[in-house]
Design a protein around this motif. Sequence first.
Motif, short mmCIF file in Angstrom:
data_model
loop_
_atom_site.label_atom_id
_atom_site.label_comp_id
_atom_site.label_asym_id
_atom_site.label_seq_id
_atom_site.Cartn_x
_atom_site.Cartn_y
_atom_site.Cartn_z
N TYR A 1 0.86 -1.18 0.00
CA TYR A 1 0.00 0.00 0.00
C TYR A 1 0.90 1.24 0.00
CZ TYR A 1 -4.42 -2.46 0.88
OH TYR A 1 -5.53 -3.25 0.76
N LYS A 2 0.97 1.94 -1.12
CA LYS A 2 1.83 3.13 -1.23
C LYS A 2 1.03 4.38 -0.88
CE LYS A 2 4.81 1.32 -4.90
NZ LYS A 2 5.33 1.61 -6.27
N LEU A 3 0.88 4.63 0.39
CA LEU A 3 0.10 5.78 0.83
C LEU A 3 0.99 7.00 1.06
CD1 LEU A 3 -2.32 4.13 3.41
CD2 LEU A 3 -2.82 4.77 1.05
N ASN A 4 0.54 8.14 0.58
CA ASN A 4 1.22 9.39 0.86
C ASN A 4 1.14 9.69 2.35
OD1 ASN A 4 1.29 12.53 1.04
ND2 ASN A 4 2.09 12.06 -0.98
N ALA A 5 2.11 10.45 2.85
CA ALA A 5 2.14 10.76 4.28
C ALA A 5 0.85 11.43 4.74
CB ALA A 5 3.34 11.66 4.58
N GLU A 6 0.22 12.23 3.86
CA GLU A 6 -1.02 12.91 4.22
C GLU A 6 -2.20 11.95 4.35
OE1 GLU A 6 1.14 13.92 2.12
OE2 GLU A 6 1.66 15.99 2.60
N ALA A 7 -2.01 10.70 3.92
CA ALA A 7 -3.09 9.71 4.00
C ALA A 7 -3.04 8.89 5.29
CB ALA A 7 -3.03 8.77 2.80
N SER B 1 -4.77 -8.30 13.45
CA SER B 1 -5.44 -7.01 13.57
C SER B 1 -4.60 -5.89 12.98
CB SER B 1 -5.74 -6.70 15.05
OG SER B 1 -6.67 -7.64 15.56
N VAL B 2 -5.29 -4.84 12.53
CA VAL B 2 -4.65 -3.71 11.85
C VAL B 2 -4.94 -2.41 12.59
CG1 VAL B 2 -4.81 -2.28 9.76
CG2 VAL B 2 -4.52 -4.74 9.57
N VAL B 3 -3.95 -1.50 12.57
CA VAL B 3 -4.09 -0.19 13.19
C VAL B 3 -3.94 0.88 12.12
CG1 VAL B 3 -3.16 1.43 14.90
CG2 VAL B 3 -3.08 -1.03 15.35
N TYR B 4 -4.87 1.83 12.10
CA TYR B 4 -4.75 2.99 11.21
C TYR B 4 -4.51 4.23 12.07
CZ TYR B 4 -5.80 7.04 8.40
OH TYR B 4 -5.71 8.27 7.80
N VAL B 5 -3.47 5.02 11.71
CA VAL B 5 -3.16 6.27 12.41
C VAL B 5 -3.34 7.42 11.43
CG1 VAL B 5 -1.41 7.58 13.66
CG2 VAL B 5 -1.48 5.09 13.87
N ASN B 6 -4.04 8.48 11.86
CA ASN B 6 -4.32 9.60 10.96
C ASN B 6 -3.05 10.38 10.61
OD1 ASN B 6 -3.79 11.00 13.31
ND2 ASN B 6 -5.70 12.14 13.34
N GLN B 7 -3.19 11.33 9.68
CA GLN B 7 -2.03 12.07 9.17
C GLN B 7 -1.36 12.93 10.23
OE1 GLN B 7 -5.19 12.42 8.36
NE2 GLN B 7 -5.71 14.48 7.62
N CYS C 1 -5.84 7.08 16.50
CA CYS C 1 -5.76 5.80 15.79
C CYS C 1 -7.05 5.02 15.94
CB CYS C 1 -4.56 4.98 16.30
SG CYS C 1 -4.75 4.32 17.97
N TRP C 2 -7.28 4.14 14.99
CA TRP C 2 -8.41 3.22 15.00
C TRP C 2 -7.83 1.82 14.84
CZ3 TRP C 2 -8.26 7.98 13.02
CH2 TRP C 2 -9.33 8.85 13.24
N PHE C 3 -8.35 0.86 15.55
CA PHE C 3 -7.78 -0.49 15.46
C PHE C 3 -8.80 -1.55 15.86
CE2 PHE C 3 -6.93 1.26 19.65
CZ PHE C 3 -7.25 0.23 20.52
N LEU D 1 -10.90 8.46 6.17
CA LEU D 1 -10.53 9.49 5.21
C LEU D 1 -10.04 10.75 5.93
CD1 LEU D 1 -13.33 9.22 2.48
CD2 LEU D 1 -11.10 8.09 2.56
N SER D 2 -9.49 11.67 5.15
CA SER D 2 -8.90 12.88 5.74
C SER D 2 -9.94 13.77 6.41
CB SER D 2 -8.17 13.68 4.66
OG SER D 2 -9.07 14.06 3.62
N ASP D 3 -11.24 13.55 6.13
CA ASP D 3 -12.27 14.35 6.81
C ASP D 3 -12.41 13.97 8.28
OD1 ASP D 3 -13.62 11.92 6.75
OD2 ASP D 3 -15.10 12.56 5.27
N GLY D 4 -11.79 12.85 8.66
CA GLY D 4 -11.83 12.41 10.05
C GLY D 4 -13.13 11.76 10.47
#
Length: 384
Positions: free
Chosen positions: A72-78, A96-102, A107-109, A146-149
């Motif tokens: 997954y090639k995500l830009n830092a802003e993603a 399990s997976v963790v997503y951290v915002n920009q 974080c969400w996990f 998404l970036s809208d939070g």
Amino acid sequence: MRINRIVIAIMAVLTAASATAQQRKVHVKRKIVPVVVKSKEEIKYDEMLESTRQVMFIDSVVVDKQEFLNYYKLNAEAGTISGYNQFFGSEEQPYSVVYVNQLANKCWFSNNGRLYTSDKLGTQWSEPILLDGLGQFQRTNYPYVLSDGTTLYFSAISNEGLGGLDIYVSRYDSESNKYLLAENIGLPFNSEANDYMYAVDELNGIGYFATDRRQPEGKVCIYTFIPDQKRTIYSTDEYDKSTIRSRARIDCIADTWGDGMLRAETLDRLNNAGRRPKEDIQQKKTDFLFVVNDDIVYTNLSDFRTRDNRERANKLVEMRKAYKDLAENLDKMRVYYATKADIAEKGNLKKEILGCEQEFYQLESDIRQLEKAIRYVELNNLNQ
């Protein structure tokens, strides 16, 4: 008397014929028509088929499931996606997976099949809060925001799904302080198999999701697509049912490319997306750049450790230049075709454009294969 005997004989013959016919009827085998009983998942799939979204899939790659996040090639802003154990330094949740915002402050996990969120307070993460309002799911994982939070994508198993993990979307309602009831995002993203880890690099206009449909054990296919700003479905007025079903299954990604122009532009962004080189390398002017891994970037042909790899890298430079020249030439031809070419010119020009496009896509594939070969040799030498 004679007439009566004739009548009696005729009646006897007719009675015997009728009896024979009845006996024949008894022995005639009736054709049994099997009754096809569809499962609730198949019924649900047929219902969703009419709302299959038009999506351009620009690329796909089959990888080991344990390593799929690396692709997954995500830009830092993603923001960033990582494994739970890696992020929290634990061995409790291997899948399990963790997503951290920009901003790296939220974080969400997934933990034990349920989704949580946590805020960063100083250097520590706050006590996890269970996400409320999503709906009834047996297991949830793979969150992405998404970036809208507020817009949350995740995957889950549900009695209302198509089978296995399906991708869902929900939005946070600030008035009720909970997430709205999640919706299945439908076809072609979901299938009877496991479909998950929907993520979007909004800056570069590139989306990703993974699926194990039609894949052997331990493998997943990562599809790269262009996120649609406006949801468009395949109309039955323009497409027959078999075509829509094929697009829903993603039988052939090339069927979604159209004239190929948008795909080429997106692929160019994709090749430049993801983790950027270190700042000092970014600022350094160089005609050559080769990413070996996340920590090592070569800026000179002499950086390669073997003569064979230096020769391969030199060939790569030539191929990249040819690729760039061909892309520029294609752009010029397309612009001329659309704005200046007359009817007489368009016939031959169209053939020339199609020929150049085939050469362009082949060269693109050859470059990728060569880059993989160079990287494989270089990493082996570095590990020795």
